[in-house]
Design a protein around this motif. Sequence first.
Motif, PDB file in Angstrom:
ATOM      1  N   ILE A 232     -15.386  -4.548 -12.450  1.00 45.69           N
ATOM      2  CA  ILE A 232     -14.972  -5.439 -11.524  1.00 45.69           C
ATOM      3  C   ILE A 232     -14.489  -4.448 -10.472  1.00 45.69           C
ATOM      4  N   ALA A 233     -15.247  -4.693  -9.275  1.00 46.45           N
ATOM      5  CA  ALA A 233     -14.827  -3.699  -8.025  1.00 46.45           C
ATOM      6  C   ALA A 233     -13.575  -4.362  -7.448  1.00 46.45           C
ATOM      7  N   TRP A 234     -12.165  -3.614  -7.659  1.00 42.10           N
ATOM      8  CA  TRP A 234     -11.199  -4.288  -7.431  1.00 42.10           C
ATOM      9  C   TRP A 234     -10.705  -3.907  -5.883  1.00 42.10           C
ATOM     10  N   ILE A 235     -10.187  -4.790  -5.118  1.00 38.34           N
ATOM     11  CA  ILE A 235      -9.686  -4.761  -3.834  1.00 38.34           C
ATOM     12  C   ILE A 235      -8.483  -4.842  -3.707  1.00 38.34           C
ATOM     13  N   LYS A 236      -7.584  -3.804  -3.177  1.00 36.26           N
ATOM     14  CA  LYS A 236      -6.002  -3.878  -2.910  1.00 36.26           C
ATOM     15  C   LYS A 236      -5.714  -4.752  -1.843  1.00 36.26           C
ATOM     16  N   SER A 237      -4.580  -5.738  -1.958  1.00 38.53           N
ATOM     17  CA  SER A 237      -4.219  -6.719  -0.939  1.00 38.53           C
ATOM     18  C   SER A 237      -3.582  -5.777   0.206  1.00 38.53           C
ATOM     19  N   SER A 238      -4.062  -6.110   1.348  1.00 40.05           N
ATOM     20  CA  SER A 238      -3.528  -5.289   2.637  1.00 40.05           C
ATOM     21  C   SER A 238      -2.253  -5.215   2.636  1.00 40.05           C
ATOM     22  N   TYR A 239      -1.489  -6.479   2.340  1.00 39.20           N
ATOM     23  CA  TYR A 239      -0.111  -6.407   2.644  1.00 39.20           C
ATOM     24  C   TYR A 239       0.545  -5.533   1.435  1.00 39.20           C
ATOM     25  N   SER A 240      -0.185  -4.973   0.235  1.00 36.60           N
ATOM     26  CA  SER A 240       0.603  -4.094  -0.405  1.00 36.60           C
ATOM     27  C   SER A 240       0.321  -2.679  -0.272  1.00 36.60           C
ATOM     28  N   ALA A 241      -0.254  -2.190   0.671  1.00 40.12           N
ATOM     29  CA  ALA A 241      -0.538  -0.780   1.016  1.00 40.12           C
ATOM     30  C   ALA A 241       0.757   0.017   0.845  1.00 40.12           C
ATOM     31  N   SER A 242       2.026  -0.093   1.707  1.00 43.96           N
ATOM     32  CA  SER A 242       2.872   0.698   1.226  1.00 43.96           C
ATOM     33  C   SER A 242       4.145   0.262   0.435  1.00 43.96           C
ATOM     34  N   GLN A 243       3.647  -0.537  -0.441  1.00 44.17           N
ATOM     35  CA  GLN A 243       4.624  -1.011  -1.425  1.00 44.17           C
ATOM     36  C   GLN A 243       4.085  -0.853  -2.613  1.00 44.17           C
ATOM     37  N   SER A 244       5.057  -0.840  -3.605  1.00 48.04           N
ATOM     38  CA  SER A 244       4.291  -0.779  -5.207  1.00 48.04           C
ATOM     39  C   SER A 244       4.319  -2.250  -5.710  1.00 48.04           C
ATOM     40  N   ASN A 245       4.624  -3.298  -5.175  1.00 48.10           N
ATOM     41  CA  ASN A 245       4.355  -4.509  -5.636  1.00 48.10           C
ATOM     42  C   ASN A 245       2.862  -4.898  -5.017  1.00 48.10           C
ATOM     43  N   CYS A 246       1.721  -4.532  -5.771  1.00 47.90           N
ATOM     44  CA  CYS A 246       0.270  -4.946  -5.454  1.00 47.90           C
ATOM     45  C   CYS A 246      -0.233  -5.744  -6.338  1.00 47.90           C
ATOM     46  N   VAL A 247      -1.215  -6.324  -5.649  1.00 48.33           N
ATOM     47  CA  VAL A 247      -2.138  -7.147  -6.361  1.00 48.33           C
ATOM     48  C   VAL A 247      -3.468  -6.835  -5.918  1.00 48.33           C
ATOM     49  N   GLU A 248      -4.399  -6.789  -6.743  1.00 50.51           N
ATOM     50  CA  GLU A 248      -5.897  -6.507  -6.656  1.00 50.51           C
ATOM     51  C   GLU A 248      -6.684  -7.883  -6.989  1.00 50.51           C
ATOM     52  N   ALA A 249      -7.800  -7.846  -6.311  1.00 50.02           N
ATOM     53  CA  ALA A 249      -8.651  -9.175  -6.739  1.00 50.02           C
ATOM     54  C   ALA A 249     -10.252  -8.336  -6.717  1.00 50.02           C
ATOM     55  N   GLY A 250     -10.891  -9.266  -7.460  1.00 53.46           N
ATOM     56  CA  GLY A 250     -12.529  -8.923  -7.192  1.00 53.46           C
ATOM     57  C   GLY A 250     -13.331  -9.939  -7.808  1.00 53.46           C
ATOM     58  N   ALA A 251     -14.553 -10.023  -7.416  1.00 52.00           N
ATOM     59  CA  ALA A 251     -15.501 -11.132  -7.790  1.00 52.00           C
ATOM     60  C   ALA A 251     -15.878 -10.829  -9.083  1.00 52.00           C
ATOM     61  N   LEU A 252     -15.919 -11.995  -9.988  1.00 55.10           N
ATOM     62  CA  LEU A 252     -16.150 -11.835 -11.311  1.00 55.10           C
ATOM     63  C   LEU A 252     -17.097 -13.284 -11.499  1.00 55.10           C
TER      64      LEU A 252
ATOM     65  N   LYS B  72      -0.184  -2.021 -10.359  1.00 51.65           N
ATOM     66  CA  LYS B  72       0.441  -1.210 -11.195  1.00 51.65           C
ATOM     67  C   LYS B  72       0.236  -0.985 -12.599  1.00 51.65           C
ATOM     68  N   ASP B  73      -0.373  -2.176 -13.201  1.00 50.72           N
ATOM     69  CA  ASP B  73      -0.830  -2.143 -14.720  1.00 50.72           C
ATOM     70  C   ASP B  73      -2.294  -2.694 -14.858  1.00 50.72           C
ATOM     71  N   PRO B  74      -3.280  -1.746 -14.371  1.00 46.10           N
ATOM     72  CA  PRO B  74      -4.482  -2.215 -14.314  1.00 46.10           C
ATOM     73  C   PRO B  74      -5.145  -2.364 -15.718  1.00 46.10           C
ATOM     74  N   GLY B  75      -4.360  -1.863 -17.039  1.00 46.35           N
ATOM     75  CA  GLY B  75      -4.818  -2.072 -18.287  1.00 46.35           C
ATOM     76  C   GLY B  75      -4.748  -3.194 -18.734  1.00 46.35           C
TER      77      GLY B  75
END
Length: 63
Positions: free
Chosen positions: A5-25, A35-38
């Motif tokens: 999956i080509a993950w894209i990080k939320s633009s609202y998470s850029a400078s914070q450690s509370n991040c979500v990523e989304a990707g097409a599937l 923070k825990d992609p595994g």
Amino acid sequence: MMTDIAWIKSSYSASQSNCVEAGALGGCVAVQDSKDPGRSFLRLPERAWREFVTGVKAEGPPV
């Protein structure tokens, strides 16, 4: 489960450690904690993801 999956990080998470990523599937959107992609990810129908994003943009994030 390894999925290509080509993950894209939320633009609202850029400078914070509370991040979500989304990707097409394959007709769905996968969402994971950057923070825990595994670990596993959520798989949402594209329509549900669009409605969620539209709601957050209009009303702000859920509390």
